[in-house]
Design an enzyme around this catalytic site. Sequence first.
Site, mmCIF file in Angstrom:
data_model
loop_
_atom_site.group_PDB
_atom_site.id
_atom_site.type_symbol
_atom_site.label_atom_id
_atom_site.label_comp_id
_atom_site.label_asym_id
_atom_site.label_seq_id
_atom_site.Cartn_x
_atom_site.Cartn_y
_atom_site.Cartn_z
ATOM 1 N N TYR A 1 6.861 12.214 8.374
ATOM 2 C CA TYR A 1 7.573 10.927 8.415
ATOM 3 C C TYR A 1 8.990 11.013 8.981
ATOM 4 O O TYR A 1 9.677 9.994 9.058
ATOM 5 C CB TYR A 1 7.616 10.319 7.009
ATOM 6 C CG TYR A 1 6.240 10.038 6.448
ATOM 7 C CD1 TYR A 1 5.384 9.149 7.080
ATOM 8 C CD2 TYR A 1 5.779 10.675 5.292
ATOM 9 C CE1 TYR A 1 4.106 8.895 6.592
ATOM 10 C CE2 TYR A 1 4.512 10.423 4.786
ATOM 11 C CZ TYR A 1 3.688 9.536 5.438
ATOM 12 O OH TYR A 1 2.435 9.285 4.952
ATOM 13 N N GLU B 1 2.667 -4.831 13.086
ATOM 14 C CA GLU B 1 2.348 -3.720 12.174
ATOM 15 C C GLU B 1 2.963 -2.437 12.730
ATOM 16 O O GLU B 1 2.756 -2.117 13.909
ATOM 17 C CB GLU B 1 0.816 -3.588 12.075
ATOM 18 C CG GLU B 1 0.356 -2.400 11.246
ATOM 19 C CD GLU B 1 -1.173 -2.273 11.192
ATOM 20 O OE1 GLU B 1 -1.889 -3.194 11.630
ATOM 21 O OE2 GLU B 1 -1.636 -1.219 10.710
ATOM 22 N N HIS C 1 -4.394 0.036 4.238
ATOM 23 C CA HIS C 1 -5.787 0.468 4.252
ATOM 24 C C HIS C 1 -6.612 -0.127 3.108
ATOM 25 O O HIS C 1 -7.793 0.171 2.979
ATOM 26 C CB HIS C 1 -5.846 2.006 4.172
ATOM 27 C CG HIS C 1 -4.832 2.675 5.043
ATOM 28 N ND1 HIS C 1 -4.823 2.535 6.409
ATOM 29 C CD2 HIS C 1 -3.748 3.453 4.743
ATOM 30 C CE1 HIS C 1 -3.795 3.216 6.914
ATOM 31 N NE2 HIS C 1 -3.128 3.777 5.919
ATOM 32 N N ASN D 1 5.580 -2.488 7.753
ATOM 33 C CA ASN D 1 4.951 -1.199 7.477
ATOM 34 C C ASN D 1 4.458 -1.296 6.040
ATOM 35 O O ASN D 1 5.225 -1.114 5.094
ATOM 36 C CB ASN D 1 5.935 -0.037 7.632
ATOM 37 C CG ASN D 1 5.238 1.305 7.422
ATOM 38 O OD1 ASN D 1 4.093 1.350 6.956
ATOM 39 N ND2 ASN D 1 5.912 2.390 7.758
ATOM 40 N N ARG E 1 11.162 13.760 1.497
ATOM 41 C CA ARG E 1 9.964 14.606 1.451
ATOM 42 C C ARG E 1 9.149 14.416 2.717
ATOM 43 O O ARG E 1 9.310 13.415 3.405
ATOM 44 C CB ARG E 1 9.044 14.180 0.288
ATOM 45 C CG ARG E 1 9.525 14.524 -1.067
ATOM 46 C CD ARG E 1 9.123 13.430 -2.027
ATOM 47 N NE ARG E 1 9.620 13.756 -3.351
ATOM 48 C CZ ARG E 1 8.850 14.092 -4.364
ATOM 49 N NH1 ARG E 1 7.553 14.125 -4.215
ATOM 50 N NH2 ARG E 1 9.378 14.381 -5.523
ATOM 51 N N ARG F 1 -4.971 11.180 11.271
ATOM 52 C CA ARG F 1 -4.876 11.748 9.925
ATOM 53 C C ARG F 1 -6.218 11.628 9.196
ATOM 54 O O ARG F 1 -7.263 11.702 9.823
ATOM 55 C CB ARG F 1 -3.722 11.062 9.188
ATOM 56 C CG ARG F 1 -2.375 11.252 9.920
ATOM 57 C CD ARG F 1 -1.243 10.571 9.194
ATOM 58 N NE ARG F 1 -1.042 11.156 7.875
ATOM 59 C CZ ARG F 1 -0.220 10.625 6.963
ATOM 60 N NH1 ARG F 1 0.462 9.511 7.233
ATOM 61 N NH2 ARG F 1 -0.076 11.199 5.792
ATOM 62 N N HIS G 1 3.745 1.804 11.948
ATOM 63 C CA HIS G 1 3.580 3.027 11.157
ATOM 64 C C HIS G 1 4.385 4.143 11.802
ATOM 65 O O HIS G 1 4.356 4.300 13.029
ATOM 66 C CB HIS G 1 2.112 3.455 11.087
ATOM 67 C CG HIS G 1 1.258 2.419 10.432
ATOM 68 N ND1 HIS G 1 1.279 2.204 9.078
ATOM 69 C CD2 HIS G 1 0.411 1.505 10.956
ATOM 70 C CE1 HIS G 1 0.466 1.210 8.788
ATOM 71 N NE2 HIS G 1 -0.070 0.757 9.904
ATOM 72 N N SER H 1 3.830 7.428 11.258
ATOM 73 C CA SER H 1 2.835 8.407 11.687
ATOM 74 C C SER H 1 1.713 7.675 12.428
ATOM 75 O O SER H 1 1.701 6.441 12.475
ATOM 76 C CB SER H 1 2.265 9.146 10.475
ATOM 77 O OG SER H 1 1.540 8.238 9.650
ATOM 78 N N ALA I 1 0.388 2.491 2.390
ATOM 79 C CA ALA I 1 -1.034 2.673 2.079
ATOM 80 C C ALA I 1 -1.753 1.346 1.803
ATOM 81 O O ALA I 1 -2.985 1.280 1.897
ATOM 82 C CB ALA I 1 -1.194 3.620 0.896
ATOM 83 N N ARG J 1 -7.486 6.529 6.558
ATOM 84 C CA ARG J 1 -6.339 5.806 7.136
ATOM 85 C C ARG J 1 -6.706 5.067 8.417
ATOM 86 O O ARG J 1 -5.895 4.387 9.019
ATOM 87 C CB ARG J 1 -5.193 6.777 7.432
ATOM 88 C CG ARG J 1 -4.579 7.375 6.185
ATOM 89 C CD ARG J 1 -3.349 8.197 6.505
ATOM 90 N NE ARG J 1 -3.081 9.148 5.458
ATOM 91 C CZ ARG J 1 -2.427 8.864 4.328
ATOM 92 N NH1 ARG J 1 -1.943 7.668 4.123
ATOM 93 N NH2 ARG J 1 -2.244 9.796 3.408
ATOM 94 N N PRO K 1 4.744 0.682 -0.192
ATOM 95 C CA PRO K 1 4.879 1.718 -1.212
ATOM 96 C C PRO K 1 5.241 3.102 -0.684
ATOM 97 O O PRO K 1 4.727 3.532 0.350
ATOM 98 C CB PRO K 1 3.490 1.746 -1.878
ATOM 99 C CG PRO K 1 2.586 1.104 -0.910
ATOM 100 C CD PRO K 1 3.394 0.099 -0.153
ATOM 101 N N ASN K 2 6.120 3.728 -1.434
ATOM 102 C CA ASN K 2 6.575 5.113 -1.221
ATOM 103 C C ASN K 2 7.526 5.274 -0.040
ATOM 104 O O ASN K 2 8.072 6.367 0.162
ATOM 105 C CB ASN K 2 5.377 6.079 -1.080
ATOM 106 C CG ASN K 2 4.557 6.134 -2.352
ATOM 107 O OD1 ASN K 2 5.110 6.336 -3.430
ATOM 108 N ND2 ASN K 2 3.257 5.920 -2.240
HETATM 109 O O1 CA2 Z 1 2.932 6.281 8.854
HETATM 110 C C1 CA2 Z 1 3.245 5.312 8.158
HETATM 111 O O2 CA2 Z 1 4.276 4.656 8.343
HETATM 112 C C2 CA2 Z 1 2.367 4.943 6.939
HETATM 113 O O3 CA2 Z 1 2.377 3.532 6.797
HETATM 114 C C3 CA2 Z 1 3.005 5.619 5.754
HETATM 115 C C4 CA2 Z 1 2.187 5.479 4.477
HETATM 116 C C5 CA2 Z 1 0.744 5.897 4.702
HETATM 117 O O4 CA2 Z 1 -0.012 5.640 3.530
HETATM 118 C C6 CA2 Z 1 0.130 5.160 5.866
HETATM 119 O O5 CA2 Z 1 -1.182 5.634 6.056
HETATM 120 C C7 CA2 Z 1 0.925 5.385 7.129
HETATM 121 C C8 CA2 Z 1 2.774 6.359 3.369
HETATM 122 C C9 CA2 Z 1 4.220 6.178 3.119
HETATM 123 C C10 CA2 Z 1 4.695 7.298 2.239
HETATM 124 O O6 CA2 Z 1 6.019 7.575 2.566
HETATM 125 C C11 CA2 Z 1 6.526 8.765 2.158
HETATM 126 C C12 CA2 Z 1 7.739 9.112 2.687
HETATM 127 C C13 CA2 Z 1 8.303 10.310 2.363
HETATM 128 C C14 CA2 Z 1 7.667 11.163 1.485
HETATM 129 C C15 CA2 Z 1 6.444 10.819 0.945
HETATM 130 C C16 CA2 Z 1 5.863 9.611 1.277
#
Ligand code: CA2
Length: 139
Positions: A19, A95, A77, A71, A14, A104, A97, A99, A74, A108, A6-7
């Site tokens: 990221y 797996e 978690h 990846n 953003r 963080r 990520h 970040s 969220a 997480r 997701p996202n």
């Molecule tokens: O660091 C990562 O790749 C994460 O999997 C990214 C997830 C986060 O919930 C994990 O804890 C770590 C969030 C992805 C959101 O991606 C966005 C990208 C651009 C702008 C906003 C969100």
Amino acid sequence: MVLNGPNLNLLGTREPAIYGSDTLDDIAGRLEDEALALGVAVDMRQSNHEGHLIDWLHEARADAARAVILNAGAFTHTSIALYDAIKAVELPVIEVHLSNPHAREPFRRRSYIAPVAKGVIAGLGVEGYSLALRAAATL
Ligand code: CA2
């Protein structure tokens, strides 16, 4: 198979400080090039829906994919369903990520994926996907 949760479709639009500025299409293009050089094929997908990721893990197994780079965003978690699916498909899952979740928010720090993953790469930005691909090709 390379699965994104997701996202991650928002990448490059953003939060570049967390990221990076590459889009998911940029990452897919880079992996395609690297896969060609490694003599493997990649199939990269993204969904905001947990069930799609589970269906794709089943599909990876059914289609005899050799490894999955995941990846899970969220869902990493929160998702016992992804934990169960990874266990069930018996494929090496790496797996990834962008970040470093450990640097963080405390929520997480728990990953439901890590206990059933072959390996974990975090905090190295898009390079993490390339490292995972190299590892998958070697495995
Ligand atoms: O660091 C990562 O790749 C994460 O999997 C990214 C997830 C986060 O919930 C994990 O804890 C770590 C969030 C992805 C959101 O991606 C966005 C990208 C651009 C702008 C906003 C969100």
